[in-house]
Write a protein that holds these residues in place. Structure first.
Motif, mmCIF file in Angstrom:
data_model
loop_
_atom_site.group_PDB
_atom_site.id
_atom_site.type_symbol
_atom_site.label_atom_id
_atom_site.label_comp_id
_atom_site.label_asym_id
_atom_site.label_seq_id
_atom_site.Cartn_x
_atom_site.Cartn_y
_atom_site.Cartn_z
ATOM 1 N N UNK A 66 51.354 -33.592 18.533
ATOM 2 C CA UNK A 66 51.133 -31.858 18.654
ATOM 3 C C UNK A 66 51.815 -31.278 17.516
ATOM 4 N N UNK A 67 53.102 -31.796 16.979
ATOM 5 C CA UNK A 67 53.638 -31.140 15.753
ATOM 6 C C UNK A 67 52.686 -31.259 14.571
ATOM 7 N N UNK A 68 52.467 -32.546 14.429
ATOM 8 C CA UNK A 68 51.569 -32.979 13.202
ATOM 9 C C UNK A 68 50.233 -32.322 13.100
ATOM 10 N N UNK A 69 49.443 -32.237 14.616
ATOM 11 C CA UNK A 69 47.941 -31.496 14.599
ATOM 12 C C UNK A 69 48.218 -30.068 14.285
ATOM 13 N N UNK A 70 49.390 -29.282 14.883
ATOM 14 C CA UNK A 70 49.579 -28.126 14.731
ATOM 15 C C UNK A 70 49.624 -27.516 13.171
ATOM 16 N N UNK A 71 50.549 -28.569 12.504
ATOM 17 C CA UNK A 71 50.899 -28.350 11.100
ATOM 18 C C UNK A 71 49.486 -28.612 10.518
ATOM 19 N N UNK A 72 48.673 -29.515 10.686
ATOM 20 C CA UNK A 72 47.246 -29.723 9.965
ATOM 21 C C UNK A 72 46.393 -28.505 10.185
ATOM 22 N N UNK A 73 46.207 -28.203 11.313
ATOM 23 C CA UNK A 73 45.596 -26.936 11.858
ATOM 24 C C UNK A 73 45.788 -25.699 10.984
ATOM 25 N N UNK A 74 47.489 -25.400 10.818
ATOM 26 C CA UNK A 74 48.094 -24.405 9.960
ATOM 27 C C UNK A 74 47.541 -24.589 8.606
ATOM 28 N N UNK A 75 47.584 -25.638 8.023
ATOM 29 C CA UNK A 75 47.225 -25.854 6.784
ATOM 30 C C UNK A 75 45.821 -25.396 6.442
ATOM 31 N N UNK A 76 44.820 -26.096 7.205
ATOM 32 C CA UNK A 76 43.740 -25.808 7.175
ATOM 33 C C UNK A 76 43.020 -24.359 7.217
ATOM 34 N N UNK A 77 43.708 -23.733 8.312
ATOM 35 C CA UNK A 77 43.480 -22.320 8.429
ATOM 36 C C UNK A 77 43.821 -21.404 7.179
ATOM 37 N N UNK A 78 45.105 -21.631 7.030
ATOM 38 C CA UNK A 78 45.573 -20.910 5.695
ATOM 39 C C UNK A 78 44.816 -21.260 4.440
ATOM 40 N N UNK A 79 44.466 -22.439 4.270
ATOM 41 C CA UNK A 79 43.509 -22.667 3.034
ATOM 42 C C UNK A 79 42.391 -21.999 2.946
ATOM 43 N N UNK A 80 41.767 -21.631 4.291
ATOM 44 C CA UNK A 80 40.462 -21.002 4.158
ATOM 45 C C UNK A 80 40.798 -19.457 4.020
ATOM 46 N N UNK A 81 41.945 -19.033 4.242
ATOM 47 C CA UNK A 81 42.333 -17.381 4.268
ATOM 48 C C UNK A 81 43.042 -17.195 2.909
ATOM 49 N N UNK A 82 42.569 -18.218 1.697
ATOM 50 C CA UNK A 82 43.033 -17.746 0.615
ATOM 51 C C UNK A 82 44.605 -17.676 0.235
ATOM 52 N N UNK A 83 45.221 -18.907 0.764
ATOM 53 C CA UNK A 83 46.510 -19.275 0.483
ATOM 54 C C UNK A 83 47.729 -19.022 1.624
ATOM 55 N N UNK A 84 48.876 -19.045 0.799
ATOM 56 C CA UNK A 84 50.006 -18.928 2.087
ATOM 57 C C UNK A 84 51.108 -18.376 1.207
ATOM 58 N N UNK A 85 51.926 -17.752 1.938
ATOM 59 C CA UNK A 85 53.118 -17.140 1.465
ATOM 60 C C UNK A 85 54.144 -17.994 1.268
ATOM 61 N N UNK A 86 55.133 -17.580 0.201
ATOM 62 C CA UNK A 86 56.162 -18.380 -0.072
ATOM 63 C C UNK A 86 56.893 -18.963 0.968
ATOM 64 N N UNK A 87 57.077 -18.085 2.003
ATOM 65 C CA UNK A 87 57.735 -18.436 3.136
ATOM 66 C C UNK A 87 57.089 -19.760 4.117
ATOM 67 N N UNK A 88 55.873 -19.493 4.134
ATOM 68 C CA UNK A 88 54.902 -20.423 4.951
ATOM 69 C C UNK A 88 54.960 -21.623 4.301
ATOM 70 N N UNK A 89 54.948 -21.874 2.921
ATOM 71 C CA UNK A 89 54.848 -23.064 1.971
ATOM 72 C C UNK A 89 56.208 -23.812 2.416
ATOM 73 N N UNK A 90 57.167 -23.023 2.326
ATOM 74 C CA UNK A 90 58.468 -23.637 2.406
ATOM 75 C C UNK A 90 58.610 -24.154 3.726
ATOM 76 N N UNK A 91 58.135 -23.525 4.641
ATOM 77 C CA UNK A 91 58.331 -24.132 6.301
ATOM 78 C C UNK A 91 57.355 -25.114 6.307
ATOM 79 N N UNK A 92 56.073 -25.262 5.625
ATOM 80 C CA UNK A 92 55.211 -26.536 5.838
ATOM 81 C C UNK A 92 55.816 -27.758 5.040
ATOM 82 N N UNK A 93 56.432 -27.515 3.750
ATOM 83 C CA UNK A 93 57.266 -28.576 3.331
ATOM 84 C C UNK A 93 58.304 -28.927 3.854
ATOM 85 N N UNK A 94 58.877 -28.317 4.764
ATOM 86 C CA UNK A 94 60.088 -28.933 5.271
ATOM 87 C C UNK A 94 59.443 -29.623 6.600
#
Length: 146
Positions: A66-94
């Motif tokens: 579930x964690x993996x799939x939600x993370x994958x969806x979040x990345x896919x959604x954000x990439x379609x929405x023109x990028x991520x904030x620095x806070x989101x990038x840090x969260x994803x990296x962690x």
């Protein structure tokens, strides 16, 4: 598009598992026919195969998946929405770093288990060789006694 019966054959998952994965949000709800039957796209079938493989072969828990799939969806959604904030990038990296560490830990455990199995196989082969040698010696003694 595939009906649920086709998907079960293609993925090795049961209908019950597919419905449960949908219920807990592991997979997104598939489209429905006019008769309300679930129909899955080729992409959804690929995703389900990955889920089945991660669960069966790699030993991932449903929570880890579930964690993996939600993370994958979040990345896919954000990439379609023109990028991520620095806070989101840090969260994803962690989150990704934690998942990588978890996989590395599992790989180490699997390697240790593999090593133990190989040692057991070697022991079994030695026992087999001793048995063959002993049997040959007994046969020779029997022949010599005749």
């Amino acid at each position: 598009m595939y009906l649920i019966d086709d998907v079960t054959k293609m993925t090795g998952l049961t209908k019950r598992a597919l419905r449960y994965y949908e219920e807990i949000g592991l997979i997104l709800p598939p489209q429905r026919t006019k008769g309300n039957a679930r129909i899955y796209s080729e992409e959804e079938v690929k995703e389900l195969r990955k889920v089945a493989e991660a669960k069966e072969v790699l030993g991932f828990s449903l929570q880890e998946l579930q964690q993996f799939m939600s993370l994958k969806r979040m990345i896919e959604e954000r990439s379609e929405q023109q990028g991520l904030s620095a806070k989101e990038i840090t969260k994803i990296e962690n989150l990704l770093e934690n998942q990588i560490k978890m996989i590395e830990f599992k790989v180490v455990k699997m390697q240790a288990f593999k090593t133990e199995l190989e040692e057991m196989r070697e022991s079994a082969m030695k026992i087999h060789e001793k048995t063959k040698t002993k049997t040959k010696g007994e046969m020779k003694e029997w022949k010599d006694s005749i």
